[in-house]
Motif scaffolding. Structure first.
Motif, PDB file in Angstrom:
ATOM      1  N   PHE A   6      37.256  38.563  47.074  1.00 16.86           N
ATOM      2  CA  PHE A   6      38.570  37.984  46.827  1.00 16.86           C
ATOM      3  C   PHE A   6      39.623  39.041  47.165  1.00 16.86           C
ATOM      4  CE2 PHE A   6      35.826  35.440  44.203  1.00 16.86           C
ATOM      5  CZ  PHE A   6      36.402  34.174  44.192  1.00 16.86           C
ATOM      6  N   VAL A   7      40.528  38.716  48.068  1.00 19.88           N
ATOM      7  CA  VAL A   7      41.599  39.624  48.445  1.00 19.88           C
ATOM      8  C   VAL A   7      42.851  39.213  47.670  1.00 19.88           C
ATOM      9  CG1 VAL A   7      42.952  40.590  50.336  1.00 19.88           C
ATOM     10  CG2 VAL A   7      40.593  39.841  50.742  1.00 19.88           C
ATOM     11  N   LEU A   8      43.309  40.091  46.788  1.00 17.30           N
ATOM     12  CA  LEU A   8      44.476  39.810  45.961  1.00 17.30           C
ATOM     13  C   LEU A   8      45.279  41.086  45.772  1.00 17.30           C
ATOM     14  CD1 LEU A   8      43.442  39.580  42.228  1.00 17.30           C
ATOM     15  CD2 LEU A   8      41.826  40.239  43.975  1.00 17.30           C
ATOM     16  N   ASP A   9      46.448  40.979  45.186  1.00 17.91           N
ATOM     17  CA  ASP A   9      47.279  42.166  44.983  1.00 17.91           C
ATOM     18  C   ASP A   9      47.117  42.750  43.583  1.00 17.91           C
ATOM     19  OD1 ASP A   9      48.244  42.156  47.510  1.00 17.91           O
ATOM     20  OD2 ASP A   9      50.233  41.403  47.037  1.00 17.91           O
ATOM     21  N   LYS A  17      51.818  35.825  34.422  1.00 18.82           N
ATOM     22  CA  LYS A  17      51.833  34.780  35.451  1.00 18.82           C
ATOM     23  C   LYS A  17      50.492  34.053  35.489  1.00 18.82           C
ATOM     24  CE  LYS A  17      55.394  36.090  38.724  1.00 18.82           C
ATOM     25  NZ  LYS A  17      55.705  36.297  40.163  1.00 18.82           N
ATOM     26  N   GLY A  18      50.551  32.728  35.488  1.00 17.51           N
ATOM     27  CA  GLY A  18      49.340  31.918  35.454  1.00 17.51           C
ATOM     28  C   GLY A  18      48.319  32.259  36.519  1.00 17.51           C
ATOM     29  N   PRO A  19      48.712  32.350  37.802  1.00 13.30           N
ATOM     30  CA  PRO A  19      47.712  32.657  38.829  1.00 13.30           C
ATOM     31  C   PRO A  19      47.005  33.988  38.623  1.00 13.30           C
ATOM     32  CG  PRO A  19      49.688  31.752  39.827  1.00 13.30           C
ATOM     33  CD  PRO A  19      50.015  31.998  38.379  1.00 13.30           C
ATOM     34  N   ILE A  20      47.725  34.984  38.118  1.00  9.83           N
ATOM     35  CA  ILE A  20      47.097  36.293  37.902  1.00  9.83           C
ATOM     36  C   ILE A  20      46.163  36.247  36.698  1.00  9.83           C
ATOM     37  CG2 ILE A  20      47.589  38.684  37.253  1.00  9.83           C
ATOM     38  CD1 ILE A  20      50.005  38.558  39.082  1.00  9.83           C
ATOM     39  N   LEU A  21      46.573  35.541  35.643  1.00  8.86           N
ATOM     40  CA  LEU A  21      45.678  35.377  34.496  1.00  8.86           C
ATOM     41  C   LEU A  21      44.416  34.636  34.922  1.00  8.86           C
ATOM     42  CD1 LEU A  21      48.313  34.419  31.785  1.00  8.86           C
ATOM     43  CD2 LEU A  21      47.264  36.652  32.173  1.00  8.86           C
ATOM     44  N   ALA A  22      44.573  33.616  35.759  1.00  3.72           N
ATOM     45  CA  ALA A  22      43.412  32.868  36.247  1.00  3.72           C
ATOM     46  C   ALA A  22      42.499  33.753  37.075  1.00  3.72           C
ATOM     47  CB  ALA A  22      43.879  31.659  37.066  1.00  3.72           C
ATOM     48  N   ILE A  49      43.247  47.286  37.689  1.00  8.26           N
ATOM     49  CA  ILE A  49      42.024  47.147  36.898  1.00  8.26           C
ATOM     50  C   ILE A  49      41.999  45.757  36.264  1.00  8.26           C
ATOM     51  CG2 ILE A  49      40.726  48.054  34.937  1.00  8.26           C
ATOM     52  CD1 ILE A  49      42.129  50.738  35.412  1.00  8.26           C
ATOM     53  N   PRO A  50      40.876  45.058  36.313  1.00  6.44           N
ATOM     54  CA  PRO A  50      40.785  43.740  35.674  1.00  6.44           C
ATOM     55  C   PRO A  50      41.026  43.819  34.170  1.00  6.44           C
ATOM     56  CG  PRO A  50      38.916  44.114  37.122  1.00  6.44           C
ATOM     57  CD  PRO A  50      39.632  45.425  37.007  1.00  6.44           C
ATOM     58  N   MET A  51      41.583  42.766  33.604  1.00 13.50           N
ATOM     59  CA  MET A  51      41.833  42.718  32.166  1.00 13.50           C
ATOM     60  C   MET A  51      40.546  42.588  31.370  1.00 13.50           C
ATOM     61  SD  MET A  51      45.047  40.084  31.922  1.00 13.50           S
ATOM     62  CE  MET A  51      46.582  40.358  32.804  1.00 13.50           C
ATOM     63  N   TYR A  52      39.563  41.900  31.956  1.00 10.92           N
ATOM     64  CA  TYR A  52      38.342  41.584  31.221  1.00 10.92           C
ATOM     65  C   TYR A  52      37.112  42.069  31.979  1.00 10.92           C
ATOM     66  CZ  TYR A  52      41.600  38.310  28.983  1.00 10.92           C
ATOM     67  OH  TYR A  52      42.675  37.757  28.338  1.00 10.92           O
TER      68      TYR A  52
END
Length: 340
Positions: A6-9, A17-22, A49-52
């Protein structure tokens, strides 16, 4: 072994923000449940770093070779070469920027798929896969409700369009002065003077709550009022339902797909007549529909219990294992296309 990244920022920013939480929920569960014949990685900006479940999430460079590239948003890859490696997009799709090549797309709902096909009329429908947004049921679950009724709302006060229906809560707060309302904004409200022209003592405004703290807040609520004019994923509605919170919403966007057991209001309108001063606000008639629905839930305890129970049951369809399996099946389809 098929390698899918997955390529994301971002994994973490100041706003909720919903998309980032998702994306964080997806990273956690796709990593934990990954089949043996897949490798899954995430390519954010350096230092993100991921939240979870960060210890389980594989982080690699955005340009790491040898991976199928799945883009979180499509605006980054409009010039992407497709011969050397495969790529796909979604579910955050900018429809104003058509893809130069038809590639596999992920959307969150049938409604969002229809939007894509309406905007990109020549796109092959068979390349579009519906994968609903995921709810982490280890976080969002029923708990102790507040003794006195609290009505919740989640969203933002984006300028001009008021997509999330921010005007609904002040209207209801005036109608029900004995009820406490809590408005949770993903960022600090920027246009509060426009939609809250007088201070109302029964409205509490909260902003930028960390995602992991949301369940404790939400499960106290008696009702979630979703004022949205449209939704493509409605994750916040699903999360509230998983906490056993009944939902009142307009029957628009994807809401009939994700909250069919809840109080969905038909024939809702905003911005009529066209010359209105507030073209993106719900009409008074529509606001009164919200008020009538809320009064019914506040006074009919049996109905409230039925909707709360139905909400929890319906939210199970968004469970992490079910939605992860849909993503894995999508990855296998990408693998099969890549190997043709």
């Amino acid at each position: 072994m098929f390698r899918f990244k997955f390529v994301l920022d971002y994994f973490q920013i100041s706003e909720a923000k919903g998309p980032i939480l998702a994306a964080n929920t997806r990273a956690k569960w796709l990593s934990l449940l990954c089949p043996d014949d897949l490798k899954i990685a995430f390519a954010p900006y350096k230092g993100q770093i991921p939240m979870y479940a960060a210890e389980h999430v594989r982080i690699i460079d955005k340009k790491e070779p040898g991976w199928w590239n799945h883009y979180f948003f499509n605006s980054w890859q409009t010039g992407q070469e497709t011969k050397a490696t495969g790529w796909s997009v979604g579910p955050n799709i900018d429809l104003s920027k058509p893809l130069k090549v038809q590639v596999p797309l992920v959307v969150n709902s049938i409604y969002q798929k229809q939007l894509v096909l309406k905007q990109w009329k020549d796109y092959d429908p068979s390349k579009i896969t519906v994968i609903p947004s995921m709810v982490d049921l280890t976080l969002f679950s029923p708990g102790k409700r507040a003794k006195e009724p609290i009505v919740g709302w989640i969203g933002n006060d984006a300028p001009n369009k008021y997509t999330k229906g921010v005007e609904v809560i002040p209207f209801l707060a005036k109608k029900f002065p004995h009820v406490q309302f809590e408005m949770v904004h993903g960022r600090a409200p920027q246009f509060q003077k426009e939609w809250l022209q007088q201070k109302l003592p029964n409205i509490k405004i909260i902003s930028m709550i960390p995602h992991h703290q949301m369940p404790e807040l939400v499960r106290r609520w008696h009702v979630l009022v979703c004022g949205s004019k449209w939704e493509t994923g409605a994750t916040h509605v699903k999360e509230a339902m998983a906490c056993g919170v009944p939902v009142i919403a307009a029957a628009v966007g994807t809401l009939p797909e994700v909250a069919r057991s809840q109080l969905l209001l038909p024939n809702m309108k905003w911005g009529h007549p066209p010359a209105t001063k507030h073209p993106y606000e719900w009409t008074e008639g529509s606001l009164n529909q919200f008020a009538q629905a809320l009064e019914g839930l506040l006074t009919d305890h049996d109905k409230h219990r039925r909707l709360a129970k139905a909400a929890v049951k319906e939210s199970q369809s968004a469970a992490s294992d079910r939605i992860s399996e849909k993503w894995f099946q999508f990855m296998y389809r990408c693998r099969d296309q890549y190997n043709k």
